[in-house]
Design an enzyme around this catalytic site. Structure first.
Site, PDB file in Angstrom:
ATOM      1  N   ASP A 108       2.151  10.283  35.845  1.00 28.52           N
ATOM      2  CA  ASP A 108       3.365   9.804  35.195  1.00 28.52           C
ATOM      3  C   ASP A 108       3.536  10.586  33.894  1.00 28.52           C
ATOM      4  OD1 ASP A 108       5.543   8.088  34.534  1.00 28.52           O
ATOM      5  OD2 ASP A 108       4.196   6.945  33.250  1.00 28.52           O
ATOM      6  N   ARG A 503      13.710  11.927  37.747  1.00 28.02           N
ATOM      7  CA  ARG A 503      14.591  10.869  38.257  1.00 28.02           C
ATOM      8  C   ARG A 503      13.978  10.187  39.474  1.00 28.02           C
ATOM      9  NH1 ARG A 503      17.702   9.553  34.119  1.00 28.02           N
ATOM     10  NH2 ARG A 503      19.417  10.984  33.674  1.00 28.02           N
TER      11      ARG A 503
END
Length: 859
Positions: A108, A503
């Protein structure tokens, strides 16, 4: 079968064995005879499988976790080393070895690569841009006035603030959901008032109070805390939320709003909204979120604040290109009847047990449309310390790094450049497609070109260039929806050094991990010839492991889907760290976890596994050799109690100490300093495993046949009996197996040598204690009586033991020396390079002394 054949061919001819007397265990029926002796040999050779290995391995892995990882001082935050909540935590000891076999790292971005310490840098109020990039709100003093802070941020703001301060009744101007149509200067100040007020209202933070004054805020989202703190510095202070009444202070003037509804943020919605009512009973919906969901819900053109969608999108694009995270704000006014009707439907949806989430999402989507544009916040999220260096080390180690984020593509690329994930933004492979066929052609074209470039690079290794790929969530959804397309994309991603996915939703993160795991598995299976496909499946269990790392609840599916999950104990709670195999406080600690702890653990556990099989196979093969000289009778050359002590006492402690204390290099930081050796270890492969077991066959032959052919009869001191030869062979093999631990270790300490010698020497009093115990319990064995004294008082027995041990260890040292001289592995070379200066000086001095004492120099 061998026993039956021997009986038929030779046994019947040896009358003294009475093989023609068919009694129990000597059946005349061939089937019964073979079945009985099959069970006999099954029991005899059951020691070949090291059952104790499972217990020892679990004990070692558990200790490696709690002693070496959990208490590693190098993996603690320097700013607060005593905060145990930030210490590393190993929650799953079964994946320790996998830390040395990682091929992919899926990470992440926010909170994992970045510090999650948000700071507002730029804003736009309507279509007016405010702020200087060089300004830092965090550098301002707590007691600086809002006017001073505003003037430092942008010179246009003080004039707006002055106009706002001149307003007597702010409530008359707080028409939050109505576009401003006043004159130029009045319009700007009114827009500032509306936008700043909305930022002070649309959040879920709580104030921290000291001496009845707000000193800060706490909330679930660092973005919200950042914006609330910035508004406080600019004089728009959120004071408290009491009984759904929000009290705010606007440049010294008190205002209050009733909170009617809060539409919570979720990763699917990518926005949050509040419905508030001001003191004049006007109802407003205030919404904020990502531009992808806010742009379609905003009104543009005449009688609106935003002239066109393209201009707003361009503004967001400019902020994103600077690496800033953008939030878009909008609002609209609701009539009481409109809100009342919607609120009733919303409450009914909330009470629906079966379709609650779906109906609530539909209600929220209905009300969050037709918004008037308020403005944009551009927030900077700083990289954690040493993130660029850590990513470079991971890439040098041959690990493919994938960063998956929900940020806008331009923001993600800029962060990728800053953390050295992307080396050349001009040569990126970028996929932003709406058409599946166009995407398929693009992926196929890039895949063919990349395969060609990789082939050229193998011919010319010096011309290797990094291959980097970027794909957005919309395009990724097309990839994941088509099996053949996902295979092509996985092939392309596997050839890239790094991949940046922007996204992306939390579900897509988990699907990406699954896609690459399945691809690596199918690649290994397909690479094997027909009939050996199953070996590819077995190889997949140990090779090309996948690691996921994240810090938030939305990263949990990705973490759980990977072979190894690592959670960051950050500012978004402990969901990720609680659901992971390993928890760390900073991304940089991942390097030490993989390169140091991973390789050290693999080295120790691999040798533990090989040695455990080696020592058990050695004793079992010694029994096998005896069967050739005993007519395959199933008779053991030593008693069962002594055999049991072989595994549980005599050979258990040295390898346990080795697996806990030995290391591939003297200074473990050497493994971090040379990342290219990562995942290249051959500590435990099919070849190295069977090489160790071949040595077991050789050592068993040496320890059995030397005493066997040296057996002799000499009056009362004869050593030709079954248990005499068996005991000498056992003692010799015990010595060889115990000293083998010393030969495989890289760092020999006094304590280690002491335990090795203790494990061998304790065997001698054991034999005496064994005989005395049998006599004391009244169950003496005539064949064992006096055997210890007879054996240990014989010089021939000691000569046989020393000869067997010397020959076996000599072969081992010869093999080890030849390897170190002619074909050393990487770790051996590094061990030589890391020799300390004092030690190197002693070696050099010793060599000089030898040269001075040589005959050539003496002449």
């Amino acid at each position: 079968v061998g026993s039956y054949v021997w009986r038929e061919k030779r046994g019947f001819n040896m009358y003294y064995l009475m093989m023609d007397a068919f009694v129990q265990t000597n059946y005349s029926n061939p089937v019964a005879y073979i079945v009985v002796y099959t069970l006999t040999f099954w029991i005899l050779f059951s020691a070949m499988v090291p059952i104790s290995l499972f217990v020892t391995l679990e004990l070692v892995r558990f200790w490696q976790c709690i002693a070496f990882i959990d208490f590693d001082p190098e993996m603690r935050v320097k700013e607060d080393p005593e905060d145990k909540s930030l210490w590393p935590k190993a929650r799953n000891s079964n994946v320790n070895d996998d830390l040395a076999r990682i091929s992919y790292v899926f990470s992440d971005k926010t909170g994992t690569l970045t510090s999650n310490e948000m700071q507002l840098r730029l804003i736009s109020v309507g279509m007016h841009r405010f702020g200087r990039e060089s300004h830092r709100f965090e550098d301002m003093q707590p007691d600086d006035s809002p006017i001073h802070v505003a003037s430092e941020f942008d010179t246009k703001l003080p004039d707006c603030f002055s106009r706002i301060e001149c307003i007597e009744r702010l409530v008359d101007h707080l028409q939050l959901g109505v576009p401003t149509t006043d004159g130029a200067k009045e319009a700007l100040s009114t827009q500032v008032l509306k936008f700043f007020t909305c930022m002070a209202l649309c959040h879920s933070v709580l104030p921290e109070m000291e001496s009845n004054r707000v000193v800060g805020y706490q909330g679930p989202s660092p973005d919200e805390v950042c914006i609330a703190n910035t508004m406080k510095q600019l004089g728009f202070v959120f004071k408290e939320n009491k009984s759904n009444i929000m009290y705010i202070n606007i440049l010294g003037k008190k205002c209050k709003f009733r909170v009617l509804n809060v539409l919570e943020f979720s990763s699917d919605r990518k926005r949050m909204s509040v419905i508030v009512q001001d003191q004049r009973k006007n109802i407003y919906l205030i919404s904020k979120g990502a531009d992808t969901v806010m742009l379609p819900r905003t009104l543009y053109g005449k009688d609106t604040t935003a002239s066109s969608r393209e201009e707003v999108d361009e503004m967001i694009h400019d902020y994103s290109c600077k690496g800033l995270r953008c939030l878009m704000f909008g609002a609209k006014q609701l009539s009481f009847e409109e809100w009342k009707e919607w609120n009733m439907a919303f409450r009914l949806a909330a009470n629906d047990i079966q379709n609650r989430d779906k109906r609530m999402a539909s209600c929220m989507d209905d009300i969050e449309g037709g918004l008037h544009f308020l403005g944009i916040t551009a927030v900077e999220d700083k990289l954690q310390e040493e993130v660029p260096e850590s990513i470079q080390i991971l890439r040098d180690a041959g690990i493919k790094v994938w960063v998956i984020t929900g940020d806008k593509q331009e923001t993600a690329i800029n962060i990728g450049i800053a953390c050295r994930l992307i080396s050349d933004s001009e040569k990126l492979m970028v996929f932003n497609e709406d058409c599946k066929e166009t995407l398929r052609q693009g992926i196929s074209s890039e895949l063919r070109e990349l395969v060609r470039r990789r082939a050229d690079q193998r011919k010319n290794p010096g011309q290797k260039k990094d291959e980097e790929l970027v794909i957005d969530g919309k395009t990724l959804s097309l990839v994941l929806s088509d099996e053949s397309l996902s295979k092509d994309f996985a092939s392309l991603g596997a050839l890239c050094d790094c991949v940046l996915v922007c996204r992306a939703s939390p579900s897509q993160k988990a699907e990406i991990v699954t896609m690459m795991k399945e691809y690596e598995k199918s690649k290994l299976v397909q690479s094997k010839p027909w009939g050996l496909k199953w070996t590819g499946w077995l190889q997949h269990l140990t090779d090309n492991k996948v690691l996921s790392i994240g810090d938030g609840a939305n990263d949990v599916p990705m973490i759980q889907r990977a072979d190894v999950g690592v959670g960051i104990a950050g500012k978004e709670g402990r969901q990720a760290s609680n659901n992971s195999d390993f928890s760390i406080a900073r991304f940089k600690f991942l390097v030490r976890l993989l390169l140091v702890h991973g390789q050290t653990t693999q080295y120790r556990n691999a040798n533990l596994i090989k040695y455990s099989f080696y020592k058990n196979i050695a004793i079992s093969v010694m029994f096998l050799y005896f069967q050739f000289d005993s007519g395959f009778s199933g008779q053991a050359s030593i008693d069962s109690l002594t055999l049991n002590f072989y595994n549980t006492v005599f050979t258990a402690i040295p390898i346990l100490i080795f697996a806990l204390m030995d290391s591939p290099t003297e200074n473990l930081e050497t493994l971090r300093k040379y990342p290219k050796i990562y995942n290249t270890s051959n500590s435990l492969t099919v070849i190295t495993f069977w090489k160790a077991q071949i040595k077991a066959f050789v050592d068993a032959a040496i320890c059995y046949y030397i005493p066997y052919y040296a057996a002799f009869t000499s009056g009362g001191n004869n050593l030709d009996g079954l248990f005499a030869v068996g005991r000498i062979s056992y003692i010799a093999l015990q010595g060889v197996v115990t000293l083998e631990v010393l030969t495989i270790s890289r760092h020999v300490t006094t304590l280690f040598v002491a335990f090795v010698l203790y494990s061998w020497l304790i065997m001698f009093p054991f034999f005496y204690l064994f005989e005395y115990s049998m006599q004391g319990f009244g169950v003496p064995d005539p064949q064992q009586a006096g055997m210890s004294t007879q054996t240990f008082s014989s010089a021939a027995a000691w000569l046989q033991i020393v000869a067997a041990i010397a020959l076996s260890i000599g072969i081992r040292f010869t093999e080890k020396g030849l390897k170190a001289i002619f074909y050393p592995d990487d770790v051996m070379i590094l061990s030589e390079k890391e020799v300390s200066k004092p030690k190197a000086a002693r070696i050099k001095k010793s060599q000089e002394n030898v040269l001075r004492m040589s005959p050539v120099n003496s002449r």
